[in-house]
Design an enzyme around this catalytic site. Structure first.
Site: not given
Ligand SMILES: NC(=O)C1=CN([C@@H]2O[C@H](COP(=O)(O)OP(=O)(O)OC[C@H]3O[C@@H](n4cnc5c(N)ncnc54)[C@H](OP(=O)(O)O)[C@@H]3O)[C@@H](O)[C@H]2O)C=CC1
Ligand SMILES: O=C(OP(=O)(O)O)[C@H](O)COP(=O)(O)O
Length: 341
Positions: A139-140, A220, A302
């Site tokens: 994660s971030c 963060h 993040q």
């Molecule tokens: N955001 C953050 O700050 C951070 C996130 N992460 C991790 O990265 C991952 C993604 O997070 P994030 O980008 O924020 O998530 P989002 O919700 O922003 O994006 C997820 C994407 O996946 C698509 N999606 C949803 N359900 C499905 C499915 N069943 N099959 C295929 N595609 C699907 C969505 O499309 P649609 O909208 O069309 O359903 C959307 O495009 C997670 O594991 C998260 O913990 C890691 C670091 C930081």
């Molecule tokens: O993986 C994250 O944070 P984390 O390291 O605190 O678990 C990303 O900021 C996404 O966190 P969220 O689950 O609060 O969207």
């Protein structure tokens, strides 16, 4: 060219897609979504073929003027490697599909370590990813901690780490989430999951983390204390951070003392999406007390810091670049990542 598919074109997926498309040795062969939304239009605008999980929804996409290239399985079959950036927990469900197709896949920090059985950070364990079928980019918050701890460990040795994570409540577009007016202990129990997550990459590090969530969307903030094995000075510690290509220094002269001012700065720098891919260590906060106690505040964007890590993870797993520094340099150059400071 390495053919990359992005399964889940959201906050992380859309950034990784642009980062991959900018590399000299990779191409995007498709991105996937489940529903029509603003991000689907961005995929179209960027020229990324759009795939959907349920072809029954194709008419809804076409009615919105969005061409559908096919179903997700067709996209996966055409890829050398898949970056799974679906919401946390969905990656675990996707793993059997990747297994069935015999495809390499990278999961994100929302999945448990066990989903991939290997967690990745370019500066810490690039070579261990070589040839693997599955990896997870942590994660971030964990990425930010691992960069800092690895740098200090290589320079001075790390005895123990104690860190507090002040976490952003939601991403800027995530209008459903809060808190709006609270400081939430998350988790209320100590330690938080971040320390054990760091240990998935740095198993021998003595680390305890605490975490809470505050009403901000921008970044963060970490308050970090590291007991070093060898005595050093503030100047030496700062030099180590300055020499790290993914640790930026928020200089005293900028007057920046908050996540908000830092994001304004990256906006003014013209960074794509205002992304800060590197850790933002506040120069004035860097202190070495009693010879071996290192302290600092660092801001972590993040949405951005995991993006270059995904790119390096692709090269490592494909085995096309053996030297971590060469991959890191290539990734940074293609992104335009020159650490601030
Ligand atoms: N955001 C953050 O700050 C951070 C996130 N992460 C991790 O990265 C991952 C993604 O997070 P994030 O980008 O924020 O998530 P989002 O919700 O922003 O994006 C997820 C994407 O996946 C698509 N999606 C949803 N359900 C499905 C499915 N069943 N099959 C295929 N595609 C699907 C969505 O499309 P649609 O909208 O069309 O359903 C959307 O495009 C997670 O594991 C998260 O913990 C890691 C670091 C930081
Ligand atoms: O993986 C994250 O944070 P984390 O390291 O605190 O678990 C990303 O900021 C996404 O966190 P969220 O689950 O609060 O969207």
């Amino acid at each position: 060219m390495i053919k990359v598919a992005i399964n889940g074109y959201g906050t992380i997926g859309k950034r990784v897609a642009d980062a991959v498309a900018a590399q000299p040795d990779m191409e995007i062969i498709g991105v996937s979504k489940t529903s029509v939304s603003a991000e689907a239009y961005i995929a179209k605008e960027r020229g990324y073929p759009l795939y959907i999980a349920d072809l029954g929804r194709k008419p809804a996409f076409e009615k919105a003027g969005l061409e559908v290239a096919g179903d997700v399985e067709t996209m996966l079959k055409a890829a050398d490697i898949i970056v799974d950036a679906t919401p946390g927990g969905v990656g675990e469900k996707n793993r059997p599909v990747y297994e069935k197709l015999g495809k390499k896949a990278i999961f994100q920090g929302g999945e448990e370590h066990e989903v991939a059985g290997f967690s990745f950070n370019a500066h810490a364990n690039y070579k261990e990813a070589m040839g693997r079928q599955f990896a997870r980019v942590v994660s971030c918050n964990t990425t930010g901690l691992v960069r800092l701890i690895t740098a200090m460990d290589r320079a001075f040795g790390v005895e123990r780490v104690r860190a507090v994570m002040i976490r952003r409540a939601a991403d800027p577009d995530d209008i459903q989430r809060g808190p709006v007016d609270a400081i939430v202990l998350n988790p209320v129990t100590i330690p938080s999951h971040h320390g054990p997550d760091v240990q998935t990459i740095l198993p021998s590090v003595n680390i305890v983390t605490l975490a809470m969530i505050v009403p901000t969307t921008l970044m963060h903030m970490h308050s970090v204390q590291i007991d070093l094995k060898r005595e050093t000075t503030r100047e030496e510690a700062l030099k180590v951070l300055e020499n790290h290509s993914r640790i930026g220094i928020v200089r005293k002269a900028t007057g920046i003392k908050s996540n908000a001012q830092l994001r304004e700065y990256t906006q003014d720098l013209g960074r794509p999406r205002t992304d800060l891919w590197e850790n933002g260590v506040f120069e004035e906060s860097v202190a070495v007390l009693n010879g071996r106690e290192f302290y600092c505040f660092q801001a972590i964007h993040q949405e951005a810091d995991v993006v270059p890590e995904n790119v390096d993870c692709i090269r490592a797993m494909m085995g096309t670049v053996k030297d971590p520094e060469e991959s890191i340099r290539t990734t940074n150059k293609a992104l335009g990542l020159v650490a601030i400071g």
